[in-house]
Design a protein around this motif. Sequence first.
Motif, short mmCIF file in Angstrom:
data_model
loop_
_atom_site.label_atom_id
_atom_site.label_comp_id
_atom_site.label_asym_id
_atom_site.label_seq_id
_atom_site.Cartn_x
_atom_site.Cartn_y
_atom_site.Cartn_z
N TYR A 150 -4.72 7.91 1.14
CA TYR A 150 -4.81 6.62 0.61
C TYR A 150 -4.24 6.94 -1.10
O TYR A 150 -4.67 7.55 -2.08
CB TYR A 150 -5.99 5.36 0.13
N ARG B 187 10.42 12.11 1.62
CA ARG B 187 10.07 12.96 1.63
C ARG B 187 9.86 13.66 0.15
O ARG B 187 11.53 13.78 -0.27
CB ARG B 187 10.25 14.71 2.49
N GLN C 270 1.22 12.14 2.66
CA GLN C 270 0.38 13.50 2.99
C GLN C 270 0.91 14.37 3.38
O GLN C 270 2.38 14.24 3.22
CB GLN C 270 1.12 12.86 5.02
N TYR D 139 0.84 -0.98 0.02
CA TYR D 139 0.01 0.00 -0.64
C TYR D 139 1.09 1.06 -0.05
O TYR D 139 1.81 1.25 0.55
CB TYR D 139 -0.76 0.02 1.26
N PHE E 236 3.51 3.10 10.10
CA PHE E 236 4.15 3.70 9.82
C PHE E 236 5.48 3.83 9.73
O PHE E 236 5.74 3.88 10.70
CB PHE E 236 3.09 4.73 9.10
N GLY E 237 5.89 3.70 8.44
CA GLY E 237 7.71 3.82 8.55
C GLY E 237 7.93 5.62 8.25
O GLY E 237 6.77 6.32 8.64
N LYS E 238 8.85 5.88 8.69
CA LYS E 238 9.18 8.13 8.21
C LYS E 238 8.46 8.01 6.75
O LYS E 238 8.47 9.52 6.75
CB LYS E 238 10.19 7.70 8.33
N ASP F 193 -5.53 -6.02 12.47
CA ASP F 193 -4.78 -5.91 13.30
C ASP F 193 -4.54 -4.07 12.39
O ASP F 193 -5.18 -3.24 11.68
CB ASP F 193 -3.37 -6.84 12.08
N LYS F 194 -3.13 -4.06 13.21
CA LYS F 194 -2.98 -2.51 12.96
C LYS F 194 -2.05 -2.16 12.04
O LYS F 194 -1.67 -2.93 10.90
CB LYS F 194 -2.32 -1.96 14.19
N ILE F 195 -2.20 -1.16 11.99
CA ILE F 195 -1.41 0.13 10.67
C ILE F 195 0.35 0.16 10.55
O ILE F 195 0.00 1.11 12.45
CB ILE F 195 -1.58 0.33 9.57
N GLY G 271 -4.19 15.12 6.32
CA GLY G 271 -4.14 13.51 6.80
C GLY G 271 -4.17 12.78 5.52
O GLY G 271 -3.52 13.13 4.80
N PRO G 272 -3.41 11.42 6.32
CA PRO G 272 -2.48 11.16 4.89
C PRO G 272 -3.83 10.42 3.70
O PRO G 272 -5.00 10.19 4.43
CB PRO G 272 -1.92 9.48 6.18
N TYR H 87 0.07 5.37 1.08
CA TYR H 87 -0.24 6.76 1.03
C TYR H 87 1.09 7.99 0.95
O TYR H 87 2.27 7.93 1.30
CB TYR H 87 -0.72 6.56 2.66
N ARG I 253 0.76 -5.01 4.66
CA ARG I 253 -0.72 -5.73 5.05
C ARG I 253 -1.46 -7.17 4.18
O ARG I 253 -1.20 -6.33 3.32
CB ARG I 253 -1.50 -4.64 5.35
N TYR J 5 4.47 7.43 2.12
CA TYR J 5 4.54 6.56 2.80
C TYR J 5 4.13 4.57 2.46
O TYR J 5 3.12 4.48 1.25
CB TYR J 5 3.59 6.05 4.26
#
Lengths: 115, 111
Positions: free
Chosen positions: B46, B106, B38, B34, B101-103, B97-99, B43-44, B36, B91, B87
């Motif tokens: 999709y 940019r 930001q 996936y 996110f890394g850094k 379950d949760k997501i 907000g982020p 995303y 998944r 990002y």
Amino acid sequence: GAGVSQSPSNKVTEKGKDVELRCDPISGHTALYWYRQSLGQGLEFLIYFQGNSAPDKSGLPSDRFSAERTGGSVSTLTIQRTQQEDSAVYLCASSPEAGNYAEQYFGPGTRLTVT
Amino acid sequence: DAKTTQPPSMDCAEGRAANLPCNHSTISGNEYVYWYRQIHSQGPQYIIHGLKNNETNEMASLIITEDRKSSTLILPHATLRDTAVYYCIVRAMNRDDKIIFGKGTRLHILP
């Protein structure tokens, strides 16, 4: 249609005070997520609600953080005895069902500043 | 979770294609890729996702290598409005379950 809304958009509070952040998910979405993003960092998962199941609290950084989701809709994230390191943007997201990340909609966030 | 690695930042000239790489060498067979993004103070959002075939939508294209260990997000004609943090996550679809996110990367679009 209406997206995810959060309030307040900005909150400045003194160290040691409690704060409540609100999230209104998209109507009908069963999954709700809270994240936070500190300056220059990526998103950090906090807590996840799915329907009536017990929430996944594994991302909460300390016991000062708690969240509720009433009636399967609105959620409130509470931070007690705020610390300066709690300063961040707190983001809420909702999706129609658990794991449907292609349809995860994020709110605009609440910018929390602890002085 | 399969972890992803992305370069911290990239520059791209306006009007050119922006190619954002992501490594996910430990991805499992049932995990999707996936993307995303930001934009500052929002907000982020999709962008796109895929399993093993290349995907294209109105925003971007996603190229996944045959071994699925890496992928590239392509913004075909970058504009200044594409300046954001991108990002890449992996998944399993419909996994409860949760997501994480890394850094992210940019991306700076240069006029």
